[in-house]
Write an enzyme that holds these catalytic residues in place. Structure first.
Site, mmCIF file in Angstrom:
data_model
loop_
_atom_site.group_PDB
_atom_site.id
_atom_site.type_symbol
_atom_site.label_atom_id
_atom_site.label_comp_id
_atom_site.label_asym_id
_atom_site.label_seq_id
_atom_site.Cartn_x
_atom_site.Cartn_y
_atom_site.Cartn_z
ATOM 1 N N HIS A 71 0.816 -1.212 0.000
ATOM 2 C CA HIS A 71 0.000 0.000 0.000
ATOM 3 C C HIS A 71 0.854 1.267 0.000
ATOM 4 O O HIS A 71 0.355 2.329 0.312
ATOM 5 C CB HIS A 71 -0.913 0.010 1.240
ATOM 6 N N ARG A 73 1.857 2.909 -2.328
ATOM 7 C CA ARG A 73 1.229 3.828 -3.292
ATOM 8 C C ARG A 73 -0.153 3.283 -3.609
ATOM 9 O O ARG A 73 -0.327 2.073 -3.749
ATOM 10 C CB ARG A 73 2.046 3.921 -4.569
ATOM 11 N N LYS A 113 -2.864 -8.781 -6.726
ATOM 12 C CA LYS A 113 -3.229 -9.824 -7.686
ATOM 13 C C LYS A 113 -4.460 -10.546 -7.191
ATOM 14 O O LYS A 113 -4.690 -10.623 -5.969
ATOM 15 C CB LYS A 113 -2.081 -10.830 -7.816
HETATM 16 N N1 GLU Z 1 -1.689 -9.208 -15.331
HETATM 17 C C1 GLU Z 1 -0.715 -8.315 -15.874
HETATM 18 C C2 GLU Z 1 0.607 -8.474 -15.163
HETATM 19 O O1 GLU Z 1 0.912 -9.499 -14.603
HETATM 20 C C3 GLU Z 1 -1.227 -6.885 -15.963
HETATM 21 C C4 GLU Z 1 -1.623 -6.243 -14.680
HETATM 22 C C5 GLU Z 1 -2.327 -4.893 -14.852
HETATM 23 O O2 GLU Z 1 -2.457 -4.428 -15.958
HETATM 24 O O3 GLU Z 1 -2.740 -4.364 -13.815
HETATM 25 O O4 GLU Z 1 1.442 -7.608 -15.187
#
Ligand code: GLU
Length: 478
Positions: A71, A73, A113
Site C-alpha cells: 500500500h 502507493r 493480484k
Molecule cells: N496481469 C498483468 C501483469 O501481470 C497486468 C496487470 C495490470 O495491468 O494491472 O502484469
C-alpha cells in the site's frame, strides 16, 4: 559445499518464497534498514473468499483470492487469474511481483493480484459470468476494489470480457461514481478501454528486447550481433502474451522458429507464420495436425532447441533445475511471471545465459493499464484535444518551407509529416519510452556495482530503492 546446500534448498522453494529469495538477494544493494525491508517484502492484505455458485442443478463452492501486496502507493494494481492452479501462495507471489514491476517502470501503484480457482475453458460462459460478478461483489463488500483502492486487470485465463463484467457489476453497486470506470483496466474499447492494451505486454516484451539487444558489448559477450533482425526465437505459449510477442517480434525481423503450446510444439527453421498458426489453433483448439513445419508432441523439449532468445510466455515454473542444463538459448526473456525457478536460474547464470526478468520485461501490460486508468480519470481519449491542431500547425509549417524554398514537398511525405498523434500512437510511444528507460536504469545499476550482480538482482534493487524512497517521503522510517 555451501553452494550445494544452497541449490538443494532452492529446489524446495514455493513460488512466493522464490520471490522473497530474489528480494533478499537484492536487499543488500539497497542500503535500506531491515525493518523497512521487512515492510516492503510482506503482503499487506490477503483476502480469501469462498462463495457458492450454481452449476445447473448443483451448487459448487468457489475458492478465490485478492492479495494487496503493498500500500505504499495507492491504488494497488494487478490482474485476476482464472486457473485450477490458483492458491494463496501463487497469488501472494504474483502480487509481490506487481509491486516491484510497478516501481521499476514508474507506474505509481502498489502491487496486487487476484485469482479464482476454476478452469476458464471448462466453465460455460454463463457460469463464468456469475462467478465473475459474484467475485466483484465480494470485493465491493470488503472495499477491495475501486479506482482509488485496487484496480484489477486481465491475467492468465481472463480478458476484456471478464473486465467488462467486473466493470458492469462495480458501477451497478456504486452508481454515480464519477471515476467508476477506472475500477478495472483491460476493458473493451466500447467501455472506456484504451487502444493497444490487449497487445501491450507482448509489445512491451519486444520493445524491451530491442533495447536489450542494442548494446554491442552485451551482445558480444553472448556471441550475438546487435539488433533483433535475424535472431532465432522460441516462444512458449500462444495465449495473449505469447501470440502478440511472437507476432510483433517477427515484424522486427526476428525469426520465430518454434512455438510451444501445452499439447505440442511447432518447429520450423525457416520461421513460423505466427498469425496462420494462431488461426489454426483458435479453430482446432490444438496445434496438433498443423501442416507447416514440424509438430513436436513433447512440447517441453521444444524449449531445449538451439536458439538466440527463448521467451516463456505461459505460466510459472517452466524452466526448473530439471531442464535448465539442457536449455541452449543465449537470452531468456520472462514474458510470463516466474517462469524460471531460482534453482534453474543458478544453473543458467553459470552457463552465461542472460536472463531478462519478469518484473521488467512483462511490465508493458501494467504500463498501458496505467494509461487506461489515466484516460478514465480524465474522461477523454488521448490525442482528442490536440490532434487536429497539430496537423494544422504542421501543414502551415510545410507551406512555409515550400514558400521559402520554392520547392514542393511530395504528398506522401506531407501526409506522414502532418499526421497528428492518435491514441494508439501515444500509447505505443509511452510504452516504448517506459521500457527503454527502465532497462537503462537496471543496466546502469548493474554496471555501477563493482561486484558482478545479475540483471534480476539489479532490477529488484532498483525497484526496492524506489519503494524505499516512498516510505522515506512518508517519514515513517527515519
Ligand atoms: N496481469 C498483468 C501483469 O501481470 C497486468 C496487470 C495490470 O495491468 O494491472 O502484469
Amino acid at each position: 559445499m555451501a553452494d550445494k546446500k544452497e541449490s538443494l534448498n532452492l529446489k524446495n522453494l514455493s513460488f512466493s518464497d522464490s520471490v522473497s529469495y530474489y528480494f533478499d538477494k537484492a536487499a543488500p544493494f539497497t542500503g535500506a534498514p531491515q525493518g523497512l525491508l521487512d515492510q516492503i517484502k510482506t503482503c499487506n492484505s490477503i483476502y480469501k473468499m469462498n462463495f457458492p455458485v450454481k452449476y445447473g442443478n448443483e451448487v459448487r463452492v468457489i475458492e478465490a483470492y485478492r492479495v494487496q501486496h503493498s500500500h505504499h502507493r495507492m491504488p494497488t494494481k494487478g490482474g485476476i487469474r482464472y486457473s485450477l492452479q490458483v492458491d494463496q501462495d501463487e497469488v501472494m507471489a504474483l502480487a509481490a511481483l506487481m509491486t516491484y514491476k510497478c516501481a521499476l517502470v514508474d507506474v505509481p501503484f502498489g502491487g496486487a493480484k487476484g485469482g479464482i480457482k476454476i478452469s476458464p475453458r471448462q466453465t460455460p460462459p454463463d457460469i463464468l459470468e456469475n462467478i465473475t460478478r459474484r467475485y466483484t461483489t465480494e470485493l465491493v463488500k470488503k472495499n477491495f476494489i475501486g479506482p482509488g483502492i485496487d484496480v484489477p486487470a486481465p491475467d492468465y485465463g481472463t480478458g476484456e470480457r471478464e473486465m467488462a463484467w467486473i466493470l458492469d457489476t462495480y458501477v451497478t453497486l456504486r452508481p454515480g461514481e464519477i471515476d467508476g470506470y477506472g475500477c478495472v483496466t483491460g476493458k473493451p474499447i466500447a467501455l472506456n478501454g484504451i487502444h493497444g492494451r490487449t497487445e501491450a505486454t507482448g509489445r512491451g516484451v519486444v520493445y524491451a528486447l530491442n533495447e536489450v539487444c542494442s548494446y554491442k558489448d552485451d551482445m558480444k559477450d553472448l556471441g550475438l550481433e546487435t539488433g533483433l533482425e535475424g535472431k532465432r526465437v522460441i516462444v512458449q505459449g500462444l495465449g495473449n502474451v505469447g501470440y502478440h510477442t511472437a507476432r510483433i517480434i517477427s515484424q522486427y525481423g526476428a525469426k520465430v522458429i518454434a512455438i510451444a503450446e501445452a499439447d505440442g510444439a511447432v518447429y520450423d527453421e525457416n520461421g513460423i507464420d505466427v498469425d496462420d498458426l494462431y488461426k489454426y489453433r483458435q479453430e482446432k483448439k490444438s496445434v496438433k495436425g498443423y501442416g507447416k513445419g514440424k509438430v513436436i508432441a513433447d512440447s517441453a523439449s521444444a524449449l531445449e532447441l538451439p536458439c538466440d532468445i527463448l521467451i516463456p510466455a505461459a505460466l510459472e515454473k517452466q524452466i526448473t533445475d530439471k531442464n535448465a542444463a539442457r536449455i541452449k538459448a543465449k537470452i531468456i526473456a520472462e514474458a510470463a511471471n516466474g517462469p524460471v525457478t531460482p534453482a534453474a536460474e543458478q544453473i543458467l547464470l553459470k552457463k552465461g545465459v542472460m536472463i531478462i526478468p519478469d518484473i521488467y520485461i512483462n511490465a508493458g501490460g501494467v504500463t498501458v493499464s496505467y494509461f487506461e486508468w489515466l484516460k478514465n480519470l480524465s474522461h477523454v481519449r488521448f490525442g482528442r484535444m490536440q490532434k487536429r491542431w497539430e496537423e494544422k500547425h504542421q501543414t502551415d509549417f510545410i507551406k512555409l518551407v515550400e514558400d521559402l524554398t520554392g520547392k514542393t514537398v511530395a504528398k506522401s511525405r506531407i501526409d506522414s509529416l502532418i499526421h497528428g498523434a492518435d491514441e494508439i500512437d501515444l500509447v505505443n510511444s509511452g510504452l516504448e519510452d517506459t521500457m527503454i528507460e527502465a532497462y537503462r536504469d537496471i543496466r546502469e545499476f548493474k554496471k555501477r556495482r563493482k561486484s558482478e550482480i545479475d540483471i534480476r538482482t539489479a532490477a529488484f534493487a532498483v525497484a526496492i530503492n524506489k519503494i524505499k524512497n516512498s516510505y522515506y517521503a512518508m517519514g515513517i522510517f527515519p
